[in-house]
Scaffold this motif. Structure first.
Motif, PDB file in Angstrom:
ATOM      1  N   ARG A 146       0.828  -1.197   0.000  1.00 18.15           N
ATOM      2  CA  ARG A 146       0.000   0.000   0.000  1.00 18.15           C
ATOM      3  C   ARG A 146       0.868   1.255   0.000  1.00 18.15           C
ATOM      4  O   ARG A 146       0.570   2.232   0.670  1.00 18.15           O
ATOM      5  N   TYR A 193       1.192   3.891  -1.510  1.00 16.49           N
ATOM      6  CA  TYR A 193       0.697   4.941  -2.380  1.00 16.49           C
ATOM      7  C   TYR A 193       1.373   6.265  -2.024  1.00 16.49           C
ATOM      8  O   TYR A 193       1.773   6.497  -0.880  1.00 16.49           O
ATOM      9  N   ARG A 194       1.461   7.135  -3.010  1.00 21.56           N
ATOM     10  CA  ARG A 194       1.971   8.478  -2.743  1.00 21.56           C
ATOM     11  C   ARG A 194       0.866   9.268  -2.050  1.00 21.56           C
ATOM     12  O   ARG A 194      -0.212   9.483  -2.598  1.00 21.56           O
ATOM     13  N   THR A 195       1.112   9.681  -0.838  1.00 23.47           N
ATOM     14  CA  THR A 195       0.097  10.370  -0.053  1.00 23.47           C
ATOM     15  C   THR A 195       0.654  11.667   0.526  1.00 23.47           C
ATOM     16  O   THR A 195       1.853  11.930   0.461  1.00 23.47           O
ATOM     17  N   CYS A 221     -11.398  15.458  -5.753  1.00 29.36           N
ATOM     18  CA  CYS A 221     -10.006  15.229  -6.138  1.00 29.36           C
ATOM     19  C   CYS A 221      -9.647  16.191  -7.263  1.00 29.36           C
ATOM     20  O   CYS A 221     -10.224  16.129  -8.353  1.00 29.36           O
ATOM     21  N   PRO A 252      -5.441   9.218  -3.490  1.00 28.33           N
ATOM     22  CA  PRO A 252      -5.209   8.697  -2.134  1.00 28.33           C
ATOM     23  C   PRO A 252      -5.602   9.692  -1.047  1.00 28.33           C
ATOM     24  O   PRO A 252      -6.167   9.313  -0.016  1.00 28.33           O
ATOM     25  N   GLU A 253      -5.302  10.974  -1.271  1.00 29.36           N
ATOM     26  CA  GLU A 253      -5.645  11.987  -0.275  1.00 29.36           C
ATOM     27  C   GLU A 253      -7.163  12.151  -0.152  1.00 29.36           C
ATOM     28  O   GLU A 253      -7.685  12.371   0.944  1.00 29.36           O
TER      29      GLU A 253
END
Length: 209
Positions: free
Chosen positions: A27, A29-31, A123, A163-164
């Motif tokens: 997991r 992910y770029r967050t 988003c 992701p954010e």
């Protein structure tokens, strides 16, 4: 081997595989990405316009005036709203407002000229608005059946990436993702709008909320 043995063998194989430990899914992910308000707004608007949505920016105190102007420009006189929507947003609207209820048949919502809802999160990177069925957004049918959807978005609820945005949602709530007006292509690749949802999407972005 006959058919019965083949089927039972496949069942045994499936049961054997089912007993294996669950695989760990990475997991990474770029967050945590952020952008200044003006850049985040510009990116979000660019994506919305690319999806053929109409965008209207205003301050929070101009919400009612902006919503009324948008509805008037679309010729909407009878609009639906979810039960938890801030009715002050409709204070300048001169038409009739129908509060949605769970017992109203979904097909009858087609008689509305449009619907006004709030939103949960958006988003900027994908131009996607997320509704999660909270009282100010209503049930999914309300935002899909009427041909016009006026969606109010607070700039503070606009995240940079997927992701954010997902991190701000409650996983067990029903989520509707909106990326522009409903559209698809027919067999000749001609764009057809309004097939799976509203033909027209107006997004009112409150820049100081």
């Amino acid at each position: 081997m006959n058919a019965r043995e083949t089927v039972l063998g496949r069942v045994r194989d499936a049961l054997t595989l089912a007993l294996q430990p669950e695989a760990e899914v990475p997991r990474a992910y770029r967050t945590g990405r952020t952008l200044p308000d003006d850049e985040r707004l510009a990116l979000f608007v660019d994506r919305l316009v690319d999806y053929k949505a109409e965008v209207h920016t205003c301050t929070a105190e101009r919400t009612a005036a902006t919503v009324a102007r948008v509805l008037a420009s679309r010729g909407a006189r009878h609009v639906g709203v979810p039960p938890g929507l801030d009715r002050a947003w409709l204070a300048a609207f001169g038409g009739t407002v129908q509060e949605d209820r769970a017992d109203i048949p979904a097909p009858s919502l087609d008689a509305l000229d449009g619907v006004v809802t709030a939103s949960r999160v958006s988003c900027a990177e994908t131009g996607t608005i997320f509704l999660d069925g909270e009282p100010d957004q209503g049930r999914r049918a309300l935002s899909l059946v009427p041909d016009l959807h006026v969606c109010v978005v607070d700039l503070s609820s606009v995240a940079v990436g997927v992701p954010e945005a997902l991190a701000r949602l409650t996983p067990h709530r029903p989520t509707t993702l909106i990326s522009g007006p409903s559209a698809t292509s027919d067999i000749e690749l001609e764009r057809v709008e309004g097939v799976h949802g509203p033909r027209t999407l107006d997004v009112v972005i409150r820049t100081d909320a």
